[in-house]
Design a protein around this motif. Sequence first.
Motif, PDB file in Angstrom:
ATOM      1  N   LYS A 226      -6.807   8.492  -0.183  1.00  0.00           N
ATOM      2  CA  LYS A 226      -8.033   8.020  -0.820  1.00  0.00           C
ATOM      3  C   LYS A 226      -9.032   7.522   0.226  1.00  0.00           C
ATOM      4  O   LYS A 226     -10.243   7.724   0.091  1.00  0.00           O
ATOM      5  CB  LYS A 226      -7.700   6.907  -1.812  1.00  0.00           C
ATOM      6  N   CYS A 227      -8.518   6.880   1.266  1.00  0.00           N
ATOM      7  CA  CYS A 227      -9.390   6.352   2.321  1.00  0.00           C
ATOM      8  C   CYS A 227     -10.165   7.479   3.005  1.00  0.00           C
ATOM      9  O   CYS A 227     -11.367   7.375   3.233  1.00  0.00           O
ATOM     10  CB  CYS A 227      -8.557   5.578   3.338  1.00  0.00           C
TER      11      CYS A 227
ATOM     12  N   THR B  32       0.844  -1.194   0.000  1.00  0.00           N
ATOM     13  CA  THR B  32       0.000   0.000   0.000  1.00  0.00           C
ATOM     14  C   THR B  32       0.880   1.246   0.000  1.00  0.00           C
ATOM     15  O   THR B  32       2.073   1.176   0.303  1.00  0.00           O
ATOM     16  CB  THR B  32      -0.933  -0.014   1.233  1.00  0.00           C
TER      17      THR B  32
ATOM     18  N   GLN C  24      -0.747   7.382  -1.042  1.00  0.00           N
ATOM     19  CA  GLN C  24      -1.928   7.773  -1.805  1.00  0.00           C
ATOM     20  C   GLN C  24      -3.165   7.007  -1.351  1.00  0.00           C
ATOM     21  O   GLN C  24      -4.282   7.539  -1.340  1.00  0.00           O
ATOM     22  CB  GLN C  24      -1.687   7.548  -3.304  1.00  0.00           C
ATOM     23  N   ASP C  25      -2.980   5.740  -0.949  1.00  0.00           N
ATOM     24  CA  ASP C  25      -4.114   4.951  -0.448  1.00  0.00           C
ATOM     25  C   ASP C  25      -4.673   5.549   0.834  1.00  0.00           C
ATOM     26  O   ASP C  25      -5.877   5.467   1.099  1.00  0.00           O
ATOM     27  CB  ASP C  25      -3.686   3.507  -0.209  1.00  0.00           C
TER      28      ASP C  25
ATOM     29  N   LYS D 146      -4.370  -0.288   5.582  1.00  0.00           N
ATOM     30  CA  LYS D 146      -3.806  -1.604   5.267  1.00  0.00           C
ATOM     31  C   LYS D 146      -2.383  -1.754   5.784  1.00  0.00           C
ATOM     32  O   LYS D 146      -1.957  -2.855   6.149  1.00  0.00           O
ATOM     33  CB  LYS D 146      -3.850  -1.860   3.767  1.00  0.00           C
TER      34      LYS D 146
ATOM     35  N   PRO E 297      -2.132   4.708   5.351  1.00  0.00           N
ATOM     36  CA  PRO E 297      -3.223   3.837   4.880  1.00  0.00           C
ATOM     37  C   PRO E 297      -3.548   2.761   5.913  1.00  0.00           C
ATOM     38  O   PRO E 297      -2.630   2.192   6.524  1.00  0.00           O
ATOM     39  CB  PRO E 297      -2.653   3.225   3.599  1.00  0.00           C
TER      40      PRO E 297
END
Length: 420
Positions: A272-273, A265, A268-269, A289, A287
């Motif tokens: 986005k979350c 991950t 950027q993830d 994850k 992130p």
Amino acid sequence: MNNYQALKNLLITHRNKIDVIYIDPPYGCNDMGEFAQTNYVNNITRDNLLSMLEPRLRLARDLLNDSGVIFCSIDDKNQAYIKCLFDDVFGENNFIANLIWHARRGGGNDVKHVAIDHEYIITYSKNKDQCLLIGKVKGNESFKLEDKWVKERGKYNLQQFDWASLTYTLSLDYPIISPDGKEIYPGHVDKKEWLKRRKDKSKRNDWRWMMSEETFKNAKKNDFIIFDKNKNGEWNVRVKTYQFVDYKLQLKTRLLKLRSILTSTTTQDGRKCLEELDIKTFDYPKPPKLISDLLKCFDNQNATVLDFFAGSGTTGQSVIESNQEDKGKRKFILCNNNDKDDRNPNGIAYDTTYNRLRKIVNNDSLNVYTIETNNCISKQIFEKINPEDYDINDKKTIKQKIEWICQNFDTTMDELRDKE
């Protein structure tokens, strides 16, 4: 940062009871204030960061149980300094790893020298000999084949029995008799070449079998070995790896070890979350994850997880999602300051951390508290505290109880808001 007061409170109720700690402390000059400029700019050291973090880490160590582990996210510039601080607080002998997180993909062409695509996650245990950071159980998808032993051993996968190692091992270089009576040698060499490498060290390559000859014979006897031919008509030796037993038919839990380079991950993830939750009040969130992958490698699905630099609440979401994936019953404790700015008019704890978690879970499962600082604890504040929670029922009078509390911590917790 009032997380220090929160940690002191937690020592009363959670000393030696925390299983996993994840922190992402503020380490940029913008986070630490104008005096946090480092010696990359001038001669001022990292006193702000280190002196802030050191007493909190000592409290954190007292909160961890003996099998517990702590993860600390940090950048490239500060990693070495924070690593030394962890050595001092937790002991160098309890160092696990400097995990490298591949946080960014692409971009960076506008930097002057090197595009930094990674961050670190410094990892320590409370007691390395008892640490439960052992890896996550392999999923059933990696075991696809089955035979007559499936009920006793589970499904299996196949792997080549010879492999190239970094070093040559004489005891693992022996002939195996194929079904048609021919001898097979590691690396598919002929007997002449095999004899040469056995006698002459300069002729040795790195091919070897994966078991000693005695272990191989037992594995073959117990139906772990398969012979088949490759496209050149040469005999292959392959070995079965079953879900539930090892080569000695002992029960075995197959684990995927945590790797030192994390690539699943990106930063950027994390952005986005928050966008999906319609939260736009926090920069550079981790992130979920990333933290979930760490949690699932800790061998306790009922773990209590602490994050005392909670930020946007990523750790809380990670715990929730990990439980949803593996049916665990992990709990989390998040500590955060409540600084106010244009984007968080009610404070970051209200507008970001709490708001995020409220959107993910039922409000009834969230208990939220604020820290009230007092020079000494008044009778009115004490009356809000249940003595049974602190094991102080042996104190007979109100005065004795108040004195005990004042000696052990100088803050208390009042409920921040009613459950909505």
